[in-house]
Design a protein around this motif. Structure first.
Motif, mmCIF file in Angstrom:
data_model
loop_
_atom_site.group_PDB
_atom_site.id
_atom_site.type_symbol
_atom_site.label_atom_id
_atom_site.label_comp_id
_atom_site.label_asym_id
_atom_site.label_seq_id
_atom_site.Cartn_x
_atom_site.Cartn_y
_atom_site.Cartn_z
ATOM 1 N N TYR A 1 -65.228 -80.059 50.412
ATOM 2 C CA TYR A 1 -63.862 -79.534 50.562
ATOM 3 C C TYR A 1 -63.115 -79.805 49.253
ATOM 4 O O TYR A 1 -63.075 -80.950 48.788
ATOM 5 N N ASN B 1 -68.603 -79.220 56.058
ATOM 6 C CA ASN B 1 -68.236 -77.970 55.394
ATOM 7 C C ASN B 1 -68.529 -78.183 53.913
ATOM 8 O O ASN B 1 -68.006 -79.136 53.341
ATOM 9 N N TYR C 1 -69.983 -72.673 59.907
ATOM 10 C CA TYR C 1 -70.584 -72.144 58.685
ATOM 11 C C TYR C 1 -72.104 -72.167 58.710
ATOM 12 O O TYR C 1 -72.727 -73.033 59.311
ATOM 13 N N ASP D 1 -63.659 -87.269 57.030
ATOM 14 C CA ASP D 1 -62.964 -86.030 57.377
ATOM 15 C C ASP D 1 -63.729 -85.401 58.546
ATOM 16 O O ASP D 1 -64.813 -84.852 58.364
ATOM 17 N N ASN E 1 -67.834 -86.004 55.316
ATOM 18 C CA ASN E 1 -67.344 -84.966 56.212
ATOM 19 C C ASN E 1 -68.552 -84.436 56.999
ATOM 20 O O ASN E 1 -69.287 -83.609 56.522
ATOM 21 N N SER F 1 -58.221 -83.205 63.265
ATOM 22 C CA SER F 1 -57.309 -82.064 63.195
ATOM 23 C C SER F 1 -57.586 -81.132 64.365
ATOM 24 O O SER F 1 -58.740 -80.926 64.739
ATOM 25 N N ILE G 1 -55.245 -85.909 53.750
ATOM 26 C CA ILE G 1 -56.342 -86.159 52.822
ATOM 27 C C ILE G 1 -55.760 -86.347 51.411
ATOM 28 O O ILE G 1 -56.009 -87.367 50.761
ATOM 29 N N ARG H 1 -50.573 -76.783 62.285
ATOM 30 C CA ARG H 1 -50.515 -77.920 61.378
ATOM 31 C C ARG H 1 -50.329 -79.246 62.122
ATOM 32 O O ARG H 1 -49.283 -79.882 62.037
ATOM 33 N N ALA I 1 -63.005 -82.838 60.617
ATOM 34 C CA ALA I 1 -62.374 -81.570 61.019
ATOM 35 C C ALA I 1 -63.211 -80.776 62.032
ATOM 36 O O ALA I 1 -62.682 -79.977 62.787
ATOM 37 N N GLY J 1 -51.679 -81.213 60.125
ATOM 38 C CA GLY J 1 -53.065 -80.804 59.933
ATOM 39 C C GLY J 1 -53.741 -81.973 59.248
ATOM 40 O O GLY J 1 -53.239 -83.101 59.305
ATOM 41 N N SER J 2 -54.855 -81.756 58.535
ATOM 42 C CA SER J 2 -55.371 -82.913 57.806
ATOM 43 C C SER J 2 -55.332 -82.750 56.297
ATOM 44 O O SER J 2 -55.483 -83.717 55.575
ATOM 45 N N LYS J 3 -55.069 -81.559 55.803
ATOM 46 C CA LYS J 3 -55.113 -81.358 54.349
ATOM 47 C C LYS J 3 -54.139 -82.284 53.610
ATOM 48 O O LYS J 3 -54.507 -82.954 52.639
ATOM 49 N N LYS K 1 -59.408 -76.491 63.838
ATOM 50 C CA LYS K 1 -60.626 -75.754 64.127
ATOM 51 C C LYS K 1 -60.990 -75.860 65.601
ATOM 52 O O LYS K 1 -61.382 -74.870 66.206
HETATM 53 C C1 LIG Z 1 -60.443 -76.898 57.590
HETATM 54 C C2 LIG Z 1 -60.762 -78.214 56.957
HETATM 55 C C3 LIG Z 1 -59.825 -79.254 56.866
HETATM 56 C C4 LIG Z 1 -58.407 -79.259 57.227
HETATM 57 O O1 LIG Z 1 -57.782 -78.342 57.806
HETATM 58 P P1 LIG Z 1 -56.328 -78.598 58.356
HETATM 59 O O2 LIG Z 1 -55.964 -77.278 58.887
HETATM 60 O O3 LIG Z 1 -55.477 -79.067 57.223
HETATM 61 O O4 LIG Z 1 -56.459 -79.660 59.400
HETATM 62 C C5 LIG Z 1 -60.220 -80.456 56.333
HETATM 63 N N1 LIG Z 1 -61.452 -80.656 55.906
HETATM 64 C C6 LIG Z 1 -62.370 -79.702 55.964
HETATM 65 C C7 LIG Z 1 -63.721 -80.006 55.478
HETATM 66 C C8 LIG Z 1 -62.060 -78.448 56.483
HETATM 67 O O5 LIG Z 1 -62.996 -77.500 56.502
#
Ligand SMILES: *Cc1c(COP(=O)(O)O)cnc(C)c1O
Length: 396
Positions: free
Chosen positions: A127, A177, A324, A205, A173, A236, A106, A247, A207, A101-103, A239
């Motif tokens: 985020y 978000n 959102y 980011d 980002n 990622s 990051i 992931r 996403a 995933g990207s969390k 979404k």
């Molecule tokens: C959802 C989200 C992510 C990461 O989600 P992963 O499921 O880890 O890829 C990253 N940055 C933002 C701003 C998000 O809203």
């Protein structure tokens, strides 16, 4: 037993009190409409599932994967960047790494580049990981306020020279978000120039790159000429392909950025299941038509909420992207007061804007992750409770 100091620095979960209330209401049998979670409610597209079914039966996917991702995965990611953004000449060996995933990517980028005494430049609201990862790394977050007056874009002119000189990372980002804001390629050019001037790694980011409406196509920061000198971008499938549970994603761009991140990752995790990487390759080849049908569901929900709120006196415009809607609270209320009212009077759960940073005060966020009829129901409950933007009949 004591937690490490670094853990004590991490702020408590801001939505804890709201969750407690929600659980209490659920126990009382209240039907809660949860508009809080940024987790798609639709299934993963079928082509991707089929690829996964095939891959999992192939025993060659069962052993340890390469740390940086399989060659095929990195080549597919590079190809997708070319098709989607016209970003050519990404070297799959040095400029792309597969991520969980990207969390985590990051978070790990902070560990690779930030130490005590360093600043990170972070959007507020934003985020939460950008801030917590700065604290984990021992750095100091410098918050860049995003507000309506600056179209929810950081104002680089307000960053003090002394902070910019000591900054290691600048995070953006867009589509954003929680604000739903978008940025132009011209703005990305400004950011690249700023980061070149101060020798900062620009981290985008992305996403929500595919979650856009009305024909809008969000750009990549890597479309800026020479962006690769200073920028990396986080992609990622969570979404865009309804794959939050899988992931998988990738990071692309500046080779030093990729090298630092890969070095941390190779000491922390052992890569992504190769079958998932194969399914991801199928995702990067998924027809735009199939993605468009995913996106049109959200676009429709966006319109239900925006039109509903407009009919209740809110002056908001439909966001061009993301899952959102960033909504101002009626005059006279704090974010926390208003979301508590929504929960108590309407059984609607939404996060307060200040949960994403101090500059988010005065807003709340609506996620477009529940079916149309629940959206209609939410608007109906607001109407029945007499809640309007002007706040008529709400207080007391
Ligand atoms: C959802 C989200 C992510 C990461 O989600 P992963 O499921 O880890 O890829 C990253 N940055 C933002 C701003 C998000 O809203």
């Amino acid at each position: 037993m004591h937690f490490a100091k670094r853990l004590e620095k991490i702020p408590p979960y801001l939505f804890a009190e709201l969750n407690r209330k929600q659980n209490e209401l659920v126990t009382q049998g209240v039907d809660i409409i949860n508009l809080a979670v940024g987790d798609p409610d639709q299934p993963t597209p079928n082509d991707i599932l089929q690829a996964m079914h095939g891959a999992i039966d192939d025993a060659s996917t069962h052993n340890y994967p390469p740390y940086q991702g399989t060659q095929e995965f990195r080549e597919a990611a590079a190809k997708w960047m070319e098709h989607r953004f016209g970003v050519t000449q990404l070297n799959p060996n040095t400029e792309i790494v597969c991520s969980i995933g990207s969390k985590e990517a990051i978070h790990n980028t902070f560990l690779a580049f930030v130490e005590a005494g360093d600043y990170t430049l972070i959007p507020d609201p934003g985020y939460p990981v950008y801030r917590t990862a700065t604290l984990f790394a021992g750095g100091e977050p410098y918050m860049m306020p995003l507000n309506a007056e600056n179209s929810f874009l950081p104002d680089l002119n307000t960053i003090p020279e002394a902070v910019a000189r000591r900054a290691k990372l600048l995070w953006i980002n867009y589509p954003n978000n929680p604000t739903g804001a978008i940025a132009t390629l011209e703005f990305f050019e400004e950011l690249v120039a700023f980061c070149k001037q101060y020798d900062i790694l620009l981290c985008h980011d992305h996403a929500y790159s595919e979650m856009a409406y009305d024909g809008y196509k969000p750009p990549s920061v890597l479309q800026v000429p020479d962006a690769k000198d200073v920028a990396i971008e986080f992609h990622s499938l969570s979404k865009s392909c309804n794959m939050t549970g899988w992931r998988v994603g990738f990071v692309a761009g500046n080779s030093i950025g990729i090298q630092g991140l890969t070095q941390v990752k190779s000491n922390v995790d052992s890569g992504i299941f190769k079958a998932i990487q194969r399914a991801a390759i199928a995702a990067y080849r998924t027809s735009p038509a199939e993605l468009a049908s995913v996106v049109s569901i959200y676009q429709n929900r966006r319109d239900i909420i925006v039109q509903g709120l407009q009919s209740l006196g809110w002056k908001i415009t439909p966001p061009k992207a993301t899952l959102y809607i960033w909504v101002p609270v009626p005059p006279g209320y704090s974010s926390t007061e208003f979301v508590t009212l929504l929960l108590d009077k309407c059984g609607i759960l939404v996060p307060p804007g200040n949960g994403y940073g101090a500059a988010g005060e005065g807003f709340f966020r609506i996620a477009l992750t529940v079916p149309d009829q629940r959206m209609h129901e939410a608007i109906r409950r607001l109407k029945d409770a007499g809640i309007r933007y002007e706040g008529v009949g709400v207080r007391g």
